[in-house]
Design an enzyme around this catalytic site. Sequence first.
Site, PDB file in Angstrom:
ATOM      1  N   GLY A   1       0.617  -1.342   0.028  1.00 43.66           N
ATOM      2  CA  GLY A   1       0.124   0.154  -0.019  1.00 43.66           C
ATOM      3  C   GLY A   1       0.976   1.489   0.003  1.00 43.66           C
ATOM      4  O   GLY A   1       1.622   1.877   1.100  1.00 43.66           O
TER       5      GLY A   1
ATOM      6  N   HIS B   1      -7.831   7.511  20.556  1.00 44.71           N
ATOM      7  CA  HIS B   1      -6.769   8.601  20.167  1.00 44.71           C
ATOM      8  C   HIS B   1      -7.676   9.529  19.101  1.00 44.71           C
ATOM      9  O   HIS B   1      -7.728  10.853  19.410  1.00 44.71           O
ATOM     10  CB  HIS B   1      -5.820   8.148  19.563  1.00 44.71           C
ATOM     11  CG  HIS B   1      -4.703   9.233  18.827  1.00 44.71           C
ATOM     12  ND1 HIS B   1      -5.372   9.770  17.576  1.00 44.71           N
ATOM     13  CD2 HIS B   1      -3.666   9.868  19.285  1.00 44.71           C
ATOM     14  CE1 HIS B   1      -4.527  10.627  17.097  1.00 44.71           C
ATOM     15  NE2 HIS B   1      -3.608  10.831  18.180  1.00 44.71           N
TER      16      HIS B   1
ATOM     17  N   ALA C   1      -9.113   0.933   5.474  1.00 45.07           N
ATOM     18  CA  ALA C   1      -9.770  -0.162   6.565  1.00 45.07           C
ATOM     19  C   ALA C   1     -10.989  -0.754   5.894  1.00 45.07           C
ATOM     20  O   ALA C   1     -11.438  -0.321   5.131  1.00 45.07           O
ATOM     21  CB  ALA C   1     -10.149   0.547   7.737  1.00 45.07           C
TER      22      ALA C   1
ATOM     23  N   ARG D   1     -39.588   4.056  35.592  1.00 43.46           N
ATOM     24  CA  ARG D   1     -39.454   2.699  35.160  1.00 43.46           C
ATOM     25  C   ARG D   1     -40.228   1.652  35.981  1.00 43.46           C
ATOM     26  O   ARG D   1     -40.733   0.754  35.114  1.00 43.46           O
ATOM     27  CB  ARG D   1     -37.979   2.209  34.762  1.00 43.46           C
ATOM     28  CG  ARG D   1     -36.945   3.049  34.091  1.00 43.46           C
ATOM     29  CD  ARG D   1     -35.603   2.521  34.302  1.00 43.46           C
ATOM     30  NE  ARG D   1     -35.327   1.064  33.498  1.00 43.46           N
ATOM     31  CZ  ARG D   1     -34.988   0.217  34.546  1.00 43.46           C
ATOM     32  NH1 ARG D   1     -34.691   0.346  35.506  1.00 43.46           N
ATOM     33  NH2 ARG D   1     -34.868  -1.010  33.880  1.00 43.46           N
TER      34      ARG D   1
ATOM     35  N   SER E   1      -0.335   7.143  14.191  1.00 38.92           N
ATOM     36  CA  SER E   1      -0.822   8.546  14.275  1.00 38.92           C
ATOM     37  C   SER E   1       0.347   9.587  13.947  1.00 38.92           C
ATOM     38  O   SER E   1       1.229   9.361  14.350  1.00 38.92           O
ATOM     39  CB  SER E   1      -1.370   8.975  15.411  1.00 38.92           C
ATOM     40  OG  SER E   1      -1.802  10.268  15.468  1.00 38.92           O
TER      41      SER E   1
ATOM     42  N   MET F   1       0.234   7.633   3.403  1.00 39.21           N
ATOM     43  CA  MET F   1       0.566   7.140   4.459  1.00 39.21           C
ATOM     44  C   MET F   1       1.548   6.117   4.240  1.00 39.21           C
ATOM     45  O   MET F   1       2.882   5.937   4.686  1.00 39.21           O
ATOM     46  CB  MET F   1      -0.550   6.564   5.461  1.00 39.21           C
ATOM     47  CG  MET F   1      -1.219   7.735   6.098  1.00 39.21           C
ATOM     48  SD  MET F   1      -0.715   8.807   7.280  1.00 39.21           S
ATOM     49  CE  MET F   1      -0.349   7.796   8.659  1.00 39.21           C
ATOM     50  N   GLY F   2       1.388   5.051   3.420  1.00 39.33           N
ATOM     51  CA  GLY F   2       2.238   4.057   3.378  1.00 39.33           C
ATOM     52  C   GLY F   2       3.708   4.244   2.684  1.00 39.33           C
ATOM     53  O   GLY F   2       4.528   3.689   2.995  1.00 39.33           O
TER      54      GLY F   2
ATOM     55  N   LYS G   1     -14.191   9.682   8.540  1.00 40.32           N
ATOM     56  CA  LYS G   1     -13.758   8.429   8.131  1.00 40.32           C
ATOM     57  C   LYS G   1     -14.253   7.456   8.784  1.00 40.32           C
ATOM     58  O   LYS G   1     -14.367   6.171   8.496  1.00 40.32           O
ATOM     59  CB  LYS G   1     -12.526   8.176   7.445  1.00 40.32           C
ATOM     60  CG  LYS G   1     -12.044   9.057   6.447  1.00 40.32           C
ATOM     61  CD  LYS G   1     -10.661   8.789   5.823  1.00 40.32           C
ATOM     62  CE  LYS G   1     -10.026   9.817   5.248  1.00 40.32           C
ATOM     63  NZ  LYS G   1      -9.471  10.860   5.991  1.00 40.32           N
TER      64      LYS G   1
ATOM     65  N   HIS H   1     -39.910  -2.188  36.695  1.00 39.70           N
ATOM     66  CA  HIS H   1     -38.659  -2.760  36.723  1.00 39.70           C
ATOM     67  C   HIS H   1     -37.898  -3.001  37.967  1.00 39.70           C
ATOM     68  O   HIS H   1     -36.905  -3.548  37.935  1.00 39.70           O
ATOM     69  CB  HIS H   1     -37.918  -1.938  35.739  1.00 39.70           C
ATOM     70  CG  HIS H   1     -38.591  -1.923  34.195  1.00 39.70           C
ATOM     71  ND1 HIS H   1     -38.238  -2.912  33.507  1.00 39.70           N
ATOM     72  CD2 HIS H   1     -39.274  -0.867  33.442  1.00 39.70           C
ATOM     73  CE1 HIS H   1     -38.892  -2.639  32.403  1.00 39.70           C
ATOM     74  NE2 HIS H   1     -39.410  -1.542  32.465  1.00 39.70           N
TER      75      HIS H   1
ATOM     76  N   GLY I   1      -0.419  11.494  10.490  1.00 37.91           N
ATOM     77  CA  GLY I   1      -0.645  12.049   9.542  1.00 37.91           C
ATOM     78  C   GLY I   1       0.583  11.682   8.534  1.00 37.91           C
ATOM     79  O   GLY I   1       1.423  10.844   8.898  1.00 37.91           O
TER      80      GLY I   1
END
Length: 470
Positions: free
Chosen positions: A10, A187, A78, A443, A130, A14-15, A261, A449, A132
Amino acid sequence: MTDVKLGLVGLGVMGSNLALNIVDNGFPLAVYNRRMDVTEQFMQDAGPLAGRLHATESPEALVARLTAPRAIIMMVTAGAAVDSVIASLLPHLDPGDIIIDAGNADFNNTRRREKELADQGVRFVGMGVSGGAEGARNGPSIMVGGAPEAYARIQDAIEAIAADYEGESCAAHLGPDGAGHFVKTVHNGIEYADMQIIAEAYGLMRSAGKTPDGMAKVFQDWNKGALKSYLIEITAEVLAAKDPGTDQPMVDVILDRAGQKGTGRWTLIEALKLGQSASTIEAAVGARSWSSQKELRVQGETILDKATDHAPNLSDNDLEKALLAARIIAYAQGFSLLAEASDHFAWSLDLARTAEIWRAGCIIRAALLDDISDAFRGEMQGGNLMFAPSFAARMAETVPSLRKVVAEAAMAGQPSPAFASALSYFDTMHTGRGTAALIQGQRDFFGEHGFERVDREGDGFHGPWVKQPG
Ligand code: 6PG
């Protein structure tokens, strides 16, 4: 032929940056990308580093180029792409080889994949990265999950490529199976919350008539104090930037619709599943969703009453303190979630170490993290970060400003969902006797309940409004 043990699949932003970082640190690397033209371009752009890079044309060729036991890092989108890369590598791997998913994976998938690969004798490491593009190239923060033996085999390379904080590597093995990806998800949840409170402070200053240039200076000043952090620093830069085409402040020509995302949403989903609520993160994710309803908001502006809206009257100092209080609360919620997940999945997460590896390289790196790690190493009481004496004192100093900001925003008609959620969390956590007694009564009234009593042991008590059993 050079002995190569590390591979990478990839070569996106990033890769490719991570690949250059790896070879720059002296580790030869074989690379593969689905599109060969991307690989060729990458090799050309690598300049002198290309000598340590070995381009391959297929998953099979990548595996063949590596000497067993191999370690292959995946940096792909992902979801389904991860499964399909694993499936393409698997038939060629030997028992003992390691696949490392360095993307932002849903930790539930990481747990599943680790189990599936273990059946085939292949180790799977879920690794949150993490920072970027710039972090990937020069030193990210790296949160590793999976079998400790698998990490031991890649530790040298991972620690070498990670960011460095005062001589210490910002990479750590945090726990088994999905622990690394879970920590990375949280994070990102904190990242969302921090970005949202900063955006709310910007909104309040903008409504009070401050220009982007003026705000940039305020953020620059804040970055010299307790708020010092990467996100405050880049906020100043974003606010100071001009659009080359129109010479307008860049921020004024960017459409107010935020993308996402999914990692913020995953944080919430997991928080809710664990019986928690990371409300500041929730507010931030919700605010991004509301931001995307641009047309509706424009319509609302003409329909809904704005008669009492006014320019908020807040000092820079109050905004600074409110930001600090809300930031601490977002961290407190994030770390509570980590503690809960650690118990639930039996991960034994080291919260202090987590805070330490976030001090450099990652998006949420901030001066505050040094104090957070100190608190978790020493003075922590009752599990909640706000209860550590040094943090309780900071809350006392800053929450009055958070109150002013939330109150003034409300009166002025300015949205401040993350500030308000942070304050409500603080207020809930300092209220020993809450209001849930009434909910329990309701409730029991409509559904029998049952409830617990303050003056007797046991549960299953009922009020006079329902027929007592027996
Ligand atoms: C990081 C970032 C990185 C990225 C996320 C968030 O730690 O380097 O969190 O993972 O910015 O993908 O992106 P969204 O805002 O698009 O969800």
